[in-house]
Design an enzyme around this catalytic site. Sequence first.
Site, PDB file in Angstrom:
ATOM      1  N   GLY A   1       0.712  -1.321   0.148  1.00  0.00           N
ATOM      2  CA  GLY A   1       0.055   0.043   0.009  1.00  0.00           C
ATOM      3  C   GLY A   1       0.826   1.475  -0.021  1.00  0.00           C
ATOM      4  O   GLY A   1       0.591   2.494  -0.535  1.00  0.00           O
ATOM      5  N   THR A   2       2.013   1.159   0.625  1.00  0.00           N
ATOM      6  CA  THR A   2       2.923   2.437   1.076  1.00  0.00           C
ATOM      7  C   THR A   2       3.429   2.613  -0.599  1.00  0.00           C
ATOM      8  O   THR A   2       3.391   3.816  -0.950  1.00  0.00           O
ATOM      9  CB  THR A   2       4.036   2.079   1.821  1.00  0.00           C
TER      10      THR A   2
ATOM     11  N   ASN B   1      -7.330   4.305   9.456  1.00  0.00           N
ATOM     12  CA  ASN B   1      -6.612   3.027   9.875  1.00  0.00           C
ATOM     13  C   ASN B   1      -6.718   3.191  11.601  1.00  0.00           C
ATOM     14  O   ASN B   1      -6.649   2.016  12.161  1.00  0.00           O
ATOM     15  CB  ASN B   1      -5.333   2.813   9.435  1.00  0.00           C
TER      16      ASN B   1
ATOM     17  N   GLN C   1      -7.499   0.612   3.904  1.00  0.00           N
ATOM     18  CA  GLN C   1      -8.654   0.019   5.010  1.00  0.00           C
ATOM     19  C   GLN C   1      -9.862  -0.088   4.558  1.00  0.00           C
ATOM     20  O   GLN C   1     -10.816  -0.782   5.242  1.00  0.00           O
ATOM     21  CB  GLN C   1      -8.295   0.877   6.322  1.00  0.00           C
TER      22      GLN C   1
ATOM     23  N   SER D   1      -3.973  -2.918  -0.516  1.00  0.00           N
ATOM     24  CA  SER D   1      -2.824  -3.561   0.206  1.00  0.00           C
ATOM     25  C   SER D   1      -3.336  -4.925   0.314  1.00  0.00           C
ATOM     26  O   SER D   1      -4.639  -5.020   1.062  1.00  0.00           O
ATOM     27  CB  SER D   1      -2.297  -2.784   1.235  1.00  0.00           C
TER      28      SER D   1
ATOM     29  N   HIS E   1      -2.241  -7.380   2.352  1.00  0.00           N
ATOM     30  CA  HIS E   1      -2.130  -8.129   3.735  1.00  0.00           C
ATOM     31  C   HIS E   1      -3.254  -7.596   4.515  1.00  0.00           C
ATOM     32  O   HIS E   1      -3.329  -8.244   5.855  1.00  0.00           O
ATOM     33  CB  HIS E   1      -0.612  -7.979   4.203  1.00  0.00           C
TER      34      HIS E   1
ATOM     35  N   THR F   1      10.629  -7.420 -12.555  1.00  0.00           N
ATOM     36  CA  THR F   1       9.795  -8.699 -13.012  1.00  0.00           C
ATOM     37  C   THR F   1       8.489  -8.853 -11.970  1.00  0.00           C
ATOM     38  O   THR F   1       8.861  -8.678 -10.729  1.00  0.00           O
ATOM     39  CB  THR F   1      10.782  -9.932 -12.802  1.00  0.00           C
TER      40      THR F   1
ATOM     41  N   CYS G   1       3.101   0.941  12.643  1.00  0.00           N
ATOM     42  CA  CYS G   1       4.336   1.442  12.374  1.00  0.00           C
ATOM     43  C   CYS G   1       4.686   2.490  13.618  1.00  0.00           C
ATOM     44  O   CYS G   1       5.935   2.800  13.512  1.00  0.00           O
ATOM     45  CB  CYS G   1       4.536   2.195  11.039  1.00  0.00           C
TER      46      CYS G   1
HETATM   47  N1  PLP Z   1      -2.714   3.146   4.148  1.00  0.00           N
HETATM   48  C1  PLP Z   1      -3.064   2.702   5.118  1.00  0.00           C
HETATM   49  C2  PLP Z   1      -4.601   3.479   5.699  1.00  0.00           C
HETATM   50  C3  PLP Z   1      -2.866   1.753   6.149  1.00  0.00           C
HETATM   51  O1  PLP Z   1      -3.504   1.229   6.934  1.00  0.00           O
HETATM   52  C4  PLP Z   1      -1.511   1.206   5.532  1.00  0.00           C
HETATM   53  C5  PLP Z   1      -1.132   0.036   6.734  1.00  0.00           C
HETATM   54  O2  PLP Z   1      -1.151   0.057   7.915  1.00  0.00           O
HETATM   55  C6  PLP Z   1      -0.702   1.429   4.598  1.00  0.00           C
HETATM   56  C7  PLP Z   1      -1.580   2.656   3.929  1.00  0.00           C
HETATM   57  C8  PLP Z   1       0.450   0.804   4.091  1.00  0.00           C
HETATM   58  O3  PLP Z   1       0.169  -0.328   3.474  1.00  0.00           O
HETATM   59  P1  PLP Z   1       1.421  -1.424   3.480  1.00  0.00           P
HETATM   60  O4  PLP Z   1       1.485  -1.976   4.782  1.00  0.00           O
HETATM   61  O5  PLP Z   1       0.975  -2.574   2.685  1.00  0.00           O
HETATM   62  O6  PLP Z   1       2.407  -0.689   2.988  1.00  0.00           O
END
Ligand code: PLP
Length: 385
Positions: free
Chosen positions: A72-73, A153, A181, A201, A203, A239, A327
């Site tokens: 997601g980042t 989140n 989310q 994302s 996961h 890749t 994080c």
């Molecule tokens: N954006 C939101 C709202 C999230 O909750 C998160 C992960 O906690 C992310 C972005 C980042 O996703 P990723 O962990 O896949 O980099």
Amino acid sequence: MPEPIYLDHAATTPVREEVFAAMQPFFGPRFGNPSSVHRWGRDARTALDEARERVARCLGAAPDEVVFTSCGTEGDNMALIGVWRARRGEHRPAAVSTPIEHKAVLGALHQIAKEGGEERLLAVAPTGRVEEASFDALVRDDAAVCSVMWVNNEIGTLQDVAALAARAKARGVVFHTDAVQAFGKVDVDARRVPFDLASISGHKIGAPKGIGALFIRRGTPMEPLLFGGSQDRGRRPGTENVAMAVGLACAAELAIEEREAECARLATLRDRLESAILARVPDAIVHGRGAPRAPHVTNVSAPGTESESMLIALDLRGIACSAGSACQSGSIDPSHVLEAIGVSRELANAAIRFSLGALTTEAAVDRAADVYATLVEKARRLAPA
Ligand code: PLP
């Protein structure tokens, strides 16, 4: 000790069995590189194309509007920085977002500022909603891109993405939503909602960590962040991770199939958890309660307690939850989200986020509420008068 209870689904979710099974052949005989011309390559290409079509369908998109990312980042970074860089020269130096975004968006905004852009943050109400007046004042024709997260989140509150996207676009501002989310909880459909970009994302929805996707509406200006081969039409060289793309497609389809029933189940469990906590700790504050919220997150502060020690005590009793976003754990700074919605430092320092998902049952929330309330009572007994 009874079975431990996982209430941290907003941090990550367990990989679903169906997803694991769908991915397995790509760690075995179907190992080809999708760019190779021989049969192994063609097989991998077919699997990748199918995965892209499936993810696209889940987002109401065309396959060429989906880029697979590493997380997601990456999607958030690509959306903000990629669009902003592509629009340099259009006299739109500003990039706009909110102070309650994930660090993946806030970090991208800081990078834009380092590259000479102007970073703007919208005001948010105590409900977590973007203030309309602030939106009108900051999302102007000197802005290149605006990013507003769909579901927060830390507190689960929802934004009116459809209205915000339409208003941004009316001013020529490209609109991105971080739907990490939101996907699987709200209907993230590009045919229905006029966002230009949306990141998801894997996961958070039962796929492994390390895969995501970015929806990029056709015609959206975009510069790649990586340089190299011509994979993904040059938008994202490297890749492709076929196994993970297949896993994401599988998880996304399941999330959509189950969305309505699962959201109803989670909302009932969340309400049960909040009621049980408030019955024993009536002065606890549930952040964002009363505002429109996604069903899987609740964030509670009990005055006179402290998140770090509560988290450790909860963990010792088998309850896994979080103080904010994962994080941030390990950091003693109070949550930037709670601060931005006007929560006092004392209450922000007491916040505990419970996030619900596939592993959550009635028995789990009942025990979590009981353990939490007992720990609050204990912390208050032990606190100096
Ligand atoms: N954006 C939101 C709202 C999230 O909750 C998160 C992960 O906690 C992310 C972005 C980042 O996703 P990723 O962990 O896949 O980099």
